[in-house]
Write an enzyme that holds these catalytic residues in place. Structure first.
Site, mmCIF file in Angstrom:
data_model
loop_
_atom_site.group_PDB
_atom_site.id
_atom_site.type_symbol
_atom_site.label_atom_id
_atom_site.label_comp_id
_atom_site.label_asym_id
_atom_site.label_seq_id
_atom_site.Cartn_x
_atom_site.Cartn_y
_atom_site.Cartn_z
ATOM 1 N N PRO A 248 0.800 -1.212 0.000
ATOM 2 C CA PRO A 248 0.000 0.000 0.000
ATOM 3 C C PRO A 248 0.836 1.266 0.000
ATOM 4 O O PRO A 248 1.528 1.569 0.958
ATOM 5 C CB PRO A 248 -0.801 -0.106 1.294
ATOM 6 C CG PRO A 248 -0.296 -1.317 2.004
ATOM 7 C CD PRO A 248 0.984 -1.703 1.366
ATOM 8 N N GLU A 249 0.763 1.986 -1.065
ATOM 9 C CA GLU A 249 1.309 3.327 -1.113
ATOM 10 C C GLU A 249 0.109 4.269 -1.097
ATOM 11 O O GLU A 249 -1.014 3.817 -0.856
ATOM 12 C CB GLU A 249 2.180 3.499 -2.368
ATOM 13 C CG GLU A 249 3.310 2.476 -2.418
ATOM 14 C CD GLU A 249 4.214 2.592 -3.632
ATOM 15 O OE1 GLU A 249 4.419 3.719 -4.110
ATOM 16 O OE2 GLU A 249 4.706 1.557 -4.107
ATOM 17 N N HIS B 70 -4.621 -14.468 9.590
ATOM 18 C CA HIS B 70 -3.927 -13.214 9.298
ATOM 19 C C HIS B 70 -4.798 -11.984 9.541
ATOM 20 O O HIS B 70 -4.458 -10.888 9.107
ATOM 21 C CB HIS B 70 -3.414 -13.213 7.860
ATOM 22 C CG HIS B 70 -2.390 -14.269 7.605
ATOM 23 N ND1 HIS B 70 -1.330 -14.480 8.452
ATOM 24 C CD2 HIS B 70 -2.261 -15.173 6.616
ATOM 25 C CE1 HIS B 70 -0.590 -15.466 7.985
ATOM 26 N NE2 HIS B 70 -1.144 -15.918 6.876
ATOM 27 N N ARG C 187 2.046 -10.106 7.096
ATOM 28 C CA ARG C 187 3.386 -9.828 7.627
ATOM 29 C C ARG C 187 3.371 -9.024 8.926
ATOM 30 O O ARG C 187 4.398 -8.881 9.570
ATOM 31 C CB ARG C 187 4.229 -9.114 6.558
ATOM 32 C CG ARG C 187 4.516 -10.036 5.395
ATOM 33 C CD ARG C 187 5.257 -9.327 4.305
ATOM 34 N NE ARG C 187 6.635 -9.060 4.658
ATOM 35 C CZ ARG C 187 7.500 -8.439 3.870
ATOM 36 N NH1 ARG C 187 7.108 -8.003 2.698
ATOM 37 N NH2 ARG C 187 8.728 -8.257 4.236
#
Length: 286
Positions: free
Chosen positions: A2-3, A101, A119
């Site tokens: 995600p930018e 997750h 992550r």
DNA sequence: CATTCCGCCTGTAAGC
DNA sequence: TGCTTACAGGCGGAAT
């Protein structure tokens, strides 16, 4: 993943649907990058306001339940959401059981907002005010947005002056988020291609004319990516579950060894600061 | 002071 | 097939 475009897409995909909702509870899964910083029970009963974005953070104001009127003055605090490298948000009424997750579930009267982040570089942080020490530590050092709330692009002279202060390469200066925020590893390569600047060029060697071109290229790349719904390299989804489409129109990112769409030359991959950069020797000047 | 490097985590793909 | 290694959208703090 995600930018700025992906974070902004995410915001747009659920901000209206969650606005005004009553918080029923917040459940946290495995530890994220930073601790929540509050007993989740404290948030129950608060009302969700209009979610905003600052750089790659989503800022969610929570309002006192008792207040009926002015949403500006009754803010109990803010939940800051960050997607890290692999995070995404889902929002809906029937999300089902949290998976391995899924690490944050904000249950509300209008649906569940769920942070999915394999992550776990992402975070959900509670701050009592945007002026608090914690909020300032996370947000206070951030550089200017590529464009402001009115859509006005970052002042080119200011941007140029910020670049002059650094000796490192333009690619790394863009990623540092001091001259401008929101540009991550994908869009840095893309913007530098559009501006015709090689990623290895020392930031201080960029003159006012090229700084203006770069400012415009950054805004163009980010805006087009938002229009396309962001980039989906592996698994990015907005809160509707929709994938982005920008990766189909990328000029150089992840295209090493392939032909440049503009000049036919071979796209190169180099490593700068342990991150991949992609560029076209023919189209981008040192 | 600025810059570079490391580590946080997990999943996937490539190489042997 | 199985094991090891490299790499992935971010970012803060330690080391240089």
């Amino acid at each position: 993943m995600p930018e700025l475009p992906e974070v902004e897409m995410t915001r747009r995909s659920f901000a209206q649907r969650i606005a005004g909702a009553r918080v029923h509870g917040l459940s946290m899964g495995k530890p994220l990058r930073w601790p929540l910083g509050v007993d989740p029970a404290q948030l129950t009963g608060l009302r969700v306001g209009l979610v905003q974005r600052r750089a790659k953070y989503l800022l969610m104001p929570l309002h006192e339940a008792s207040a009926q009127g002015d949403m500006q003055t009754d803010v109990a605090g803010w939940l800051l959401w960050h997607l890290g490298m692999s995070g995404s948000l889902g929002f809906g009424a029937g999300l089902g059981e949290a998976g391995v997750h899924d690490h944050a579930d904000l249950r509300t009267s209008q649906g569940v907002l769920r942070l999915h982040d394999p992550r776990r570089f992402g975070a959900v942080v509670w701050v009592s005010s945007l002026d608090s020490a914690l909020a300032q530590r996370l947000l206070g050092h951030l550089g200017p947005e590529p464009w402001d709330a009115q859509g006005q692009p970052l002042d080119a002279k200011r941007f140029h002056q910020a670049l002059q202060k650094h000796r490192s390469s333009i690619k790394q200066v863009l990623l540092a988020g001091e001259a401008v925020v929101g540009v991550g590893n994908i869009y840095a390569s893309e913007a530098l291609f559009l501006a015709g600047i090689r990623p290895t060029t020392p930031a201080a060697r960029i003159g006012p004319v090229r700084a203006l071109r770069l400012r415009d290229a950054i805004c163009e790349v980010l805006r087009k990516a938002i229009e396309a719904g962001g980039s989906t390299l592996r698994d990015f989804r907005d809160a509707h579950g929709n994938a982005g489409g920008y990766q189909q129109q990328m000029w150089v990112y992840d295209r090493d060894g392939q032909g440049c769409t503009r000049c036919g030359g071979v796209i190169q991959r180099i490593v700068q600061g342990q991150r991949s950069s992609y560029f076209c020797v023919g189209c981008q000047r040192p």
